[in-house]
Design a protein around this motif. Structure first.
Motif, PDB file in Angstrom:
ATOM      1  N   SER A 462      -1.448   4.872   1.684  1.00  0.00           N
ATOM      2  CA  SER A 462      -2.331   4.924   0.625  1.00  0.00           C
ATOM      3  C   SER A 462      -3.507   5.322   0.867  1.00  0.00           C
ATOM      4  O   SER A 462      -4.451   5.648  -0.173  1.00  0.00           O
ATOM      5  CB  SER A 462      -2.109   3.575   0.034  1.00  0.00           C
ATOM      6  OG  SER A 462      -2.641   2.526   1.191  1.00  0.00           O
ATOM      7  N   PRO A 465      -6.950   2.856  -1.467  1.00  0.00           N
ATOM      8  CA  PRO A 465      -6.379   2.458  -2.821  1.00  0.00           C
ATOM      9  C   PRO A 465      -7.309   1.832  -3.343  1.00  0.00           C
ATOM     10  O   PRO A 465      -7.138   2.043  -4.753  1.00  0.00           O
ATOM     11  CB  PRO A 465      -5.199   1.579  -2.319  1.00  0.00           C
ATOM     12  CG  PRO A 465      -5.584   1.212  -0.775  1.00  0.00           C
ATOM     13  CD  PRO A 465      -6.144   2.322  -0.223  1.00  0.00           C
ATOM     14  N   LEU A 473       1.436   0.232  -1.699  1.00  0.00           N
ATOM     15  CA  LEU A 473       2.217   1.470  -1.653  1.00  0.00           C
ATOM     16  C   LEU A 473       3.328   1.772  -2.799  1.00  0.00           C
ATOM     17  O   LEU A 473       3.654   2.962  -2.769  1.00  0.00           O
ATOM     18  CB  LEU A 473       2.985   1.492  -0.355  1.00  0.00           C
ATOM     19  CG  LEU A 473       2.153   1.733   1.132  1.00  0.00           C
ATOM     20  CD1 LEU A 473       2.885   1.577   2.296  1.00  0.00           C
ATOM     21  CD2 LEU A 473       1.515   3.143   1.198  1.00  0.00           C
ATOM     22  N   ASP A 476       2.443   5.031  -4.589  1.00  0.00           N
ATOM     23  CA  ASP A 476       2.609   6.352  -3.736  1.00  0.00           C
ATOM     24  C   ASP A 476       4.293   6.428  -3.484  1.00  0.00           C
ATOM     25  O   ASP A 476       4.806   7.954  -3.785  1.00  0.00           O
ATOM     26  CB  ASP A 476       2.258   5.942  -2.324  1.00  0.00           C
ATOM     27  CG  ASP A 476       0.734   6.264  -2.315  1.00  0.00           C
ATOM     28  OD1 ASP A 476       0.142   7.318  -2.397  1.00  0.00           O
ATOM     29  OD2 ASP A 476       0.108   5.144  -2.468  1.00  0.00           O
TER      30      ASP A 476
END
Length: 533
Positions: A462, A465, A473, A476
């Motif tokens: 990430s 983030p 995550l 993603d």
């Protein structure tokens, strides 16, 4: 004589299937000797069907203010649609394995950081020019912990009587934020906007790599005055771990930037050395593990370790201090310090080769001191081909990097791709970060599929983030899954397993984590099977 067309078609179709299978044979999920269970095959079918249905429904609906929505589109624009999908709901429950590329400065939700900072009277804020409605985006707050002797009684940053540049207690600044600028809600927005990138910035006003990096770097410069304060540091790290666990992350290797040699203490003095940063980190790891154990969930968090990092703006001579510091920390905290990296915008800062002599010396000093601190270099986070940033890939590999951070330009170099596959050098791919920082316009244009098809091990990560608004995550994994017809449930599982296999854990720790993961994966597969059309 009549041609046997049906036989020719059958031969073509057989050849086609064989060629496709051969082409995809190097993919990690296909190269594995472990056969998929019948349950996983069915779960894969279900998830693919949901993806197809949502591509034809949710993504084709009319979404006000979103032009041409499609799966894998620009994250900051498409996030509101992503949150409506069943695919996201399902993937939020998926075990993610390990997070291997993350910068501690940007790992906690910005609103949490605001609420945390407001608890401490010693946190003050100032601006260096008068705040107006026209300059809220560019007139960034400066934060600092002050000693009690320097506390002020200023009540507002926006009152006409405010002496520009003076420190104001954070809580006062929030309460006294001018009504015409939004009052307390306006202050919160100003705070959060200073620490994040919004869609307008990413896709309009800052829509080149150079421009968006200026905004990106400013978020770190702003948050440093809050995060590197001992009481906040401790609570911040704990929130990072807890939010990661909530998203299915079981183990973390986080990059900590040790550029500043001291942190502020609760007394407002800049006197907390690096060894205490690491000590507190280790204490929080143990606290969270104990907390999970008390909840009967000790299996969900194996722990976290540190990749020592500093910035590629130092002189080669200046780097020597940090490498010696890293060695000292490794000797004192051998189970926490597990790697070394140089970070910062590759296109504008110094390349790895600029530091070749101190890096080689660092390697020799490790032998003298009896420690092992592998390089885990950022490299190839660039659109360039043959530029200094692109050539970092060659130096990283020659210096023995265990993994490559980003590696966006790696696919341009077939020999390096082969080396990564053959030597097991995993690439820490950060899809959303790459897109927001303008390396690609969408996930459909990302080079990740080429890496996967070439059998290069990949760990999805990430990056930062908190700046991008994609905590954990799941986002993603979502972007990667919906942007490819080839990627399926087994692809996601392979990515998660690779994050464990290519971590810096010991073989025993890896086996322990993989054992836990496989059980979690079976439970997740069962969960996917509960979804029926």
């Amino acid at each position: 004589m009549a041609l046997n067309v049906s036989a020719d078609v059958a031969d073509h179709l057989a050849g086609r299937a064989a060629l496709i299978a051969n082409d995809r044979g190097m993919r990690r999920e296909n190269a594995s000797a472990k056969a998929r269970s019948t349950k996983e095959v069915e779960a894969d079918r279900i998830l693919r069907e949901i993806r197809t249905k949502e591509a034809e429904t949710i993504w084709r609906e009319d979404h006000p203010d979103i032009k041409h929505p499609l799966p894998g589109m620009e994250f900051l624009t498409g996030k509101s649609i992503i949150l409506k999908t069943r695919v996201f709901e399902i993937l939020s429950k998926m075990p993610k394995g390990a997070l291997l590329h993350a910068h501690l400065d940007a790992m906690v939700n910005t609103r949490f950081l605001l609420e945390l900072s407001l608890k401490y009277p010693f946190i003050h804020v100032r601006v260096l020019e008068p705040l107006t409605a026209d300059n809220l985006e560019t007139n960034l707050p400066v934060f600092r912990a002050l000693p009690a002797s320097e506390f002020t009684e200023h009540s507002s940053l926006t009152d006409a009587s405010y002496p520009v540049g003076a420190w104001v207690p954070l809580a006062n600044a929030r309460r006294g934020f001018a009504p015409e600028l939004g009052g307390e809600e306006g202050f919160d927005k100003w705070f959060i906007d200073a620490l994040t990138i919004n869609p307008t910035q990413a896709y309009d006003t800052h829509n080149t790599v150079e421009k968006i990096w200026l905004k990106f770097v400013s978020t770190f410069a702003t948050s440093t005055g809050l995060i590197r304060v001992e009481p906040i540091w401790r609570a911040y790290i704990k929130e990072f771990f807890l939010s990661s666990i909530a998203d299915g992350i079981s183990y973390i290797e986080v990059r900590i930037n040790f550029l500043f040699k001291f942190m502020f203490g609760a007394d407002g003095q800049e006197n907390i050395p690096h060894r205490d940063w690491v000590r507190i980190f280790g204490e929080v790891v143990q606290d969270v593990k104990e907390e999970m154990k008390k909840q009967g969930r000790e299996h969900v968090f194996l722990g976290a370790k540190i990749i020592y990092s500093t910035i590629k703006s130092l002189t080669p001579e200046g780097l020597d201090w940090y490498t010696e510091d890293c060695i000292a920390l490794k000797k004192e905290f051998p189970d926490l310090i597990i790697g070394f990296d140089l970070v910062g915008p590759e296109n504008t800062l110094k390349p790895i080769i600029y530091y070749l002599e101190p890096l080689l010396h660092f390697r020799e000093r490790q032998k003298e001191e009896g420690v092992d601190i592998p390089f885990i270099f950022h490299a190839g986070e660039t659109l360039g081909d043959g530029t200094e940033a692109d050539l970092n890939l060659y130096d990283a590999i020659l210096l023995g990097t265990k993994r490559i951070g980003h590696g966006y330009s790696l696919i341009k170099h077939p020999k390096l791709v082969d080396i990564c596959r053959e030597r097991g050098i995993a690439v820490e791919v950060c899809p959303i970060s790459n897109e927001i920082l303008r390396l690609t316009s969408s996930m459909l244009m990302h080079p990740l599929p080429a890496l996967l098809n070439n059998g290069v091990p990949v760990a999805l990560c990430s990056d930062d983030p908190a700046v991008f608004g994609n905590m954990g995550l799941t986002f993603d994994f979502f972007q990667v899954f919906v942007a490819s017809e080839v990627n399926g449930l087994s692809t996601l599982g392979a990515l998660a397993r690779d994050s464990i296999e290519f971590s810096m854990l010991s073989p025993e720790e890896k086996n322990k984590l993989l054992t836990v993961f496989e059980k979690q994966w079976e439970e997740f597969v069962d969960y996917v099977l509960t979804y029926t059309e």
